[in-house]
Design a protein around this motif. Structure first.
Motif, PDB file in Angstrom:
ATOM      1  N   ILE A 129       3.506  -6.804  -0.031  1.00 49.42           N
ATOM      2  CA  ILE A 129       1.871  -5.763  -1.005  1.00 49.42           C
ATOM      3  C   ILE A 129       1.457  -6.628  -2.308  1.00 49.42           C
ATOM      4  O   ILE A 129       0.019  -6.882  -2.363  1.00 49.42           O
ATOM      5  N   VAL A 130       1.603  -7.444  -3.163  1.00 45.29           N
ATOM      6  CA  VAL A 130       1.718  -8.385  -4.270  1.00 45.29           C
ATOM      7  C   VAL A 130       0.477 -10.068  -3.018  1.00 45.29           C
ATOM      8  O   VAL A 130      -0.674  -9.768  -3.638  1.00 45.29           O
ATOM      9  N   VAL A 131       0.803 -10.545  -2.253  1.00 47.33           N
ATOM     10  CA  VAL A 131       0.296 -10.952  -1.607  1.00 47.33           C
ATOM     11  C   VAL A 131      -0.891 -11.301  -0.766  1.00 47.33           C
ATOM     12  O   VAL A 131      -1.719 -11.329  -1.365  1.00 47.33           O
ATOM     13  N   LEU A 132      -1.200 -10.119  -0.197  1.00 51.00           N
ATOM     14  CA  LEU A 132      -2.220  -9.136  -0.096  1.00 51.00           C
ATOM     15  C   LEU A 132      -3.061  -9.206  -1.318  1.00 51.00           C
ATOM     16  O   LEU A 132      -4.096  -9.220  -0.863  1.00 51.00           O
ATOM     17  N   PRO A 133      -3.231  -7.571  -2.159  1.00 51.65           N
ATOM     18  CA  PRO A 133      -4.537  -7.983  -2.904  1.00 51.65           C
ATOM     19  C   PRO A 133      -4.715  -9.602  -3.585  1.00 51.65           C
ATOM     20  O   PRO A 133      -6.078 -10.270  -3.873  1.00 51.65           O
ATOM     21  N   ALA A 188       1.388   7.861 -11.338  1.00 47.31           N
ATOM     22  CA  ALA A 188      -0.338   7.719 -12.068  1.00 47.31           C
ATOM     23  C   ALA A 188      -0.377   6.193 -12.332  1.00 47.31           C
ATOM     24  O   ALA A 188      -2.205   6.251 -11.532  1.00 47.31           O
ATOM     25  N   VAL A 189       0.424   5.385 -12.481  1.00 49.67           N
ATOM     26  CA  VAL A 189      -0.308   3.982 -12.271  1.00 49.67           C
ATOM     27  C   VAL A 189      -0.606   3.440 -11.012  1.00 49.67           C
ATOM     28  O   VAL A 189      -2.035   2.764 -10.563  1.00 49.67           O
ATOM     29  N   LYS A 190      -0.098   3.672 -10.450  1.00 48.58           N
ATOM     30  CA  LYS A 190      -0.038   3.454  -9.121  1.00 48.58           C
ATOM     31  C   LYS A 190      -0.958   3.510  -8.015  1.00 48.58           C
ATOM     32  O   LYS A 190      -1.269   3.301  -7.446  1.00 48.58           O
ATOM     33  N   VAL A 191      -1.123   5.177  -8.366  1.00 46.78           N
ATOM     34  CA  VAL A 191      -2.433   6.095  -7.760  1.00 46.78           C
ATOM     35  C   VAL A 191      -3.119   5.407  -8.448  1.00 46.78           C
ATOM     36  O   VAL A 191      -4.617   5.944  -7.723  1.00 46.78           O
ATOM     37  N   VAL A 192      -3.719   5.409  -9.219  1.00 44.94           N
ATOM     38  CA  VAL A 192      -4.824   4.883 -10.631  1.00 44.94           C
ATOM     39  C   VAL A 192      -5.374   3.394  -9.598  1.00 44.94           C
ATOM     40  O   VAL A 192      -6.820   2.986  -9.760  1.00 44.94           O
ATOM     41  N   LEU A 193      -4.488   2.882 -10.052  1.00 39.29           N
ATOM     42  CA  LEU A 193      -4.589   0.936  -8.723  1.00 39.29           C
ATOM     43  C   LEU A 193      -5.698   1.257  -6.970  1.00 39.29           C
ATOM     44  O   LEU A 193      -5.832   0.483  -6.874  1.00 39.29           O
ATOM     45  N   VAL A 194      -4.437   2.216  -6.928  1.00 40.01           N
ATOM     46  CA  VAL A 194      -4.673   2.367  -5.932  1.00 40.01           C
ATOM     47  C   VAL A 194      -6.070   2.409  -4.951  1.00 40.01           C
ATOM     48  O   VAL A 194      -6.713   2.219  -4.485  1.00 40.01           O
ATOM     49  N   TRP A 195      -6.333   3.830  -5.863  1.00 37.31           N
ATOM     50  CA  TRP A 195      -7.702   4.526  -5.923  1.00 37.31           C
ATOM     51  C   TRP A 195      -8.336   3.699  -5.900  1.00 37.31           C
ATOM     52  O   TRP A 195     -10.118   3.365  -5.958  1.00 37.31           O
ATOM     53  N   ALA A 196      -8.398   2.347  -7.393  1.00 33.39           N
ATOM     54  CA  ALA A 196      -9.576   1.801  -7.728  1.00 33.39           C
ATOM     55  C   ALA A 196      -9.884   0.204  -6.493  1.00 33.39           C
ATOM     56  O   ALA A 196     -10.160   0.008  -6.643  1.00 33.39           O
ATOM     57  N   VAL A 197      -8.348   0.199  -6.623  1.00 32.94           N
ATOM     58  CA  VAL A 197      -8.512  -1.603  -4.966  1.00 32.94           C
ATOM     59  C   VAL A 197      -9.312  -0.829  -3.973  1.00 32.94           C
ATOM     60  O   VAL A 197     -10.435  -1.357  -3.046  1.00 32.94           O
ATOM     61  N   LEU A 198      -9.192   0.178  -3.031  1.00 36.31           N
ATOM     62  CA  LEU A 198      -9.799   0.736  -2.135  1.00 36.31           C
ATOM     63  C   LEU A 198     -10.922   1.006  -2.633  1.00 36.31           C
ATOM     64  O   LEU A 198     -11.992   1.493  -1.510  1.00 36.31           O
ATOM     65  N   ALA A 199     -11.133   1.661  -3.851  1.00 38.03           N
ATOM     66  CA  ALA A 199     -13.068   1.858  -4.448  1.00 38.03           C
ATOM     67  C   ALA A 199     -13.742   0.320  -4.133  1.00 38.03           C
ATOM     68  O   ALA A 199     -15.090   0.397  -4.904  1.00 38.03           O
ATOM     69  N   TYR A 210      -7.531  -5.389  -9.082  1.00 39.85           N
ATOM     70  CA  TYR A 210      -6.615  -6.271  -8.787  1.00 39.85           C
ATOM     71  C   TYR A 210      -6.078  -7.168  -9.107  1.00 39.85           C
ATOM     72  O   TYR A 210      -4.665  -7.460  -9.033  1.00 39.85           O
ATOM     73  N   PRO A 211      -6.155  -7.439  -9.630  1.00 40.04           N
ATOM     74  CA  PRO A 211      -5.136  -8.510 -10.932  1.00 40.04           C
ATOM     75  C   PRO A 211      -4.501  -7.664 -11.894  1.00 40.04           C
ATOM     76  O   PRO A 211      -3.278  -8.233 -11.578  1.00 40.04           O
ATOM     77  N   TRP A 212      -4.624  -6.263 -12.059  1.00 36.56           N
ATOM     78  CA  TRP A 212      -3.729  -5.370 -13.277  1.00 36.56           C
ATOM     79  C   TRP A 212      -2.777  -4.703 -11.797  1.00 36.56           C
ATOM     80  O   TRP A 212      -1.906  -4.607 -11.557  1.00 36.56           O
ATOM     81  N   MET A 213      -3.341  -4.624  -9.972  1.00 38.96           N
ATOM     82  CA  MET A 213      -2.321  -4.347  -9.447  1.00 38.96           C
ATOM     83  C   MET A 213      -1.584  -5.547  -8.997  1.00 38.96           C
ATOM     84  O   MET A 213      -0.281  -4.857  -8.713  1.00 38.96           O
ATOM     85  N   SER A 221      -0.830  -0.786   3.668  1.00 34.90           N
ATOM     86  CA  SER A 221      -0.254  -0.788   2.834  1.00 34.90           C
ATOM     87  C   SER A 221      -0.307  -0.293   1.236  1.00 34.90           C
ATOM     88  O   SER A 221       0.294   0.628   0.759  1.00 34.90           O
ATOM     89  N   LEU A 222      -1.887  -0.078   1.724  1.00 31.59           N
ATOM     90  CA  LEU A 222      -2.718  -0.046   0.789  1.00 31.59           C
ATOM     91  C   LEU A 222      -1.905   1.798   0.286  1.00 31.59           C
ATOM     92  O   LEU A 222      -1.526   2.485  -1.017  1.00 31.59           O
ATOM     93  N   ILE A 223      -2.047   2.635   1.314  1.00 26.34           N
ATOM     94  CA  ILE A 223      -2.450   3.942   1.244  1.00 26.34           C
ATOM     95  C   ILE A 223      -1.191   4.108   1.397  1.00 26.34           C
ATOM     96  O   ILE A 223      -0.925   6.012   0.264  1.00 26.34           O
ATOM     97  N   LEU A 224      -0.047   3.601   1.743  1.00 21.50           N
ATOM     98  CA  LEU A 224       1.274   4.077   1.884  1.00 21.50           C
ATOM     99  C   LEU A 224       1.673   3.842   0.554  1.00 21.50           C
ATOM    100  O   LEU A 224       2.773   4.623  -0.618  1.00 21.50           O
ATOM    101  N   LYS A 225       1.485   2.851  -0.576  1.00 22.26           N
ATOM    102  CA  LYS A 225       1.552   2.812  -1.804  1.00 22.26           C
ATOM    103  C   LYS A 225       1.106   3.919  -2.069  1.00 22.26           C
ATOM    104  O   LYS A 225       1.793   4.680  -3.381  1.00 22.26           O
ATOM    105  N   GLY A 226      -0.250   4.514  -2.512  1.00 21.92           N
ATOM    106  CA  GLY A 226      -0.677   5.749  -3.093  1.00 21.92           C
ATOM    107  C   GLY A 226       0.139   6.465  -2.454  1.00 21.92           C
ATOM    108  O   GLY A 226       0.284   7.392  -3.465  1.00 21.92           O
ATOM    109  N   LEU A 227       0.500   7.334  -1.813  1.00 20.13           N
ATOM    110  CA  LEU A 227       1.687   8.073  -1.238  1.00 20.13           C
ATOM    111  C   LEU A 227       2.273   8.129  -1.628  1.00 20.13           C
ATOM    112  O   LEU A 227       3.270   9.068  -2.013  1.00 20.13           O
ATOM    113  N   ASP A 228       3.244   6.422  -2.046  1.00 19.88           N
ATOM    114  CA  ASP A 228       4.492   6.446  -3.178  1.00 19.88           C
ATOM    115  C   ASP A 228       4.021   6.743  -4.255  1.00 19.88           C
ATOM    116  O   ASP A 228       4.789   8.138  -4.943  1.00 19.88           O
ATOM    117  N   GLY A 229       2.502   6.501  -5.228  1.00 27.62           N
ATOM    118  CA  GLY A 229       2.760   7.017  -5.789  1.00 27.62           C
ATOM    119  C   GLY A 229       2.564   8.290  -6.250  1.00 27.62           C
ATOM    120  O   GLY A 229       3.168   9.390  -7.587  1.00 27.62           O
TER     121      GLY A 229
END
Length: 166
Positions: A152-156, A99-110, A116-119, A25-33
């Protein structure tokens, strides 16, 4: 000594279905971003008149078969009614949101704990906006997107609590 090939899977360290669902789901959110960024850039470089022409070209076959096709007629009507200010607003919105979505997804995956709280906060704000949109006029697409964002909110949140405990 235990043979590593026959050793049982390490309980909590092996990824669960929920963990894999979180990653997908994170990867899907990143691709959406990424798609939002591309869409925002396209809105900046393509004029409203060009967008209308593209919509007509993309829907002409469908409209030739069925002149009352709901999706095709709606797309042509919306694209034909775009103003420069609406296109600019859409571009800025898509670029910022993407941009926000891509940065946050990258940061969570890293595994950046601060992300996490920002996402979660970002998604809650967006869910609030989507709820407003649903209250003003129901849309199946917005309803499905809102349900996905709630999921997606529940999982992070779950993952954040696990990582904070470590």
């Amino acid at each position: 000594m235990t043979n590593p090939k026959t050793a049982p899977a390490a309980g909590p360290t092996s990824p669960t279905l929920l963990d894999r669902t979180f990653q997908v789901s994170l990867i899907l959110k990143g691709l959406d971003g990424v798609l939002e960024l591309v869409g925002g850039i396209l809105l900046l470089v393509i004029s409203p008149a060009q967008l209308g022409a593209v919509a007509r070209v993309l829907t002409q076959h469908e409209l030739a078969e069925d002149p009352h096709d709901l999706i095709a007629t709606t797309l042509v009507r919306l694209a034909g009614g775009l103003s420069v200010s609406a296109t600019l607003f859409g571009a800025v919105y898509l670029l910022a949101h993407g941009a926000v979505k891509v940065v946050l997804v990258w940061a969570v995956l890293a595994n950046r704990l601060w992300a996490y709280p920002w996402m979660i906060g970002f998604l809650i704000v967006f869910i609030g906006y989507q709820a407003y949109r649903l209250a003003v006029g129901f849309s199946c697409g917005v309803a499905l997107l809102t349900a996905f964002d709630i999921f997606i909110v529940v999982l992070p949140w779950r993952e954040y609590m696990i990582r904070r405990r470590r």
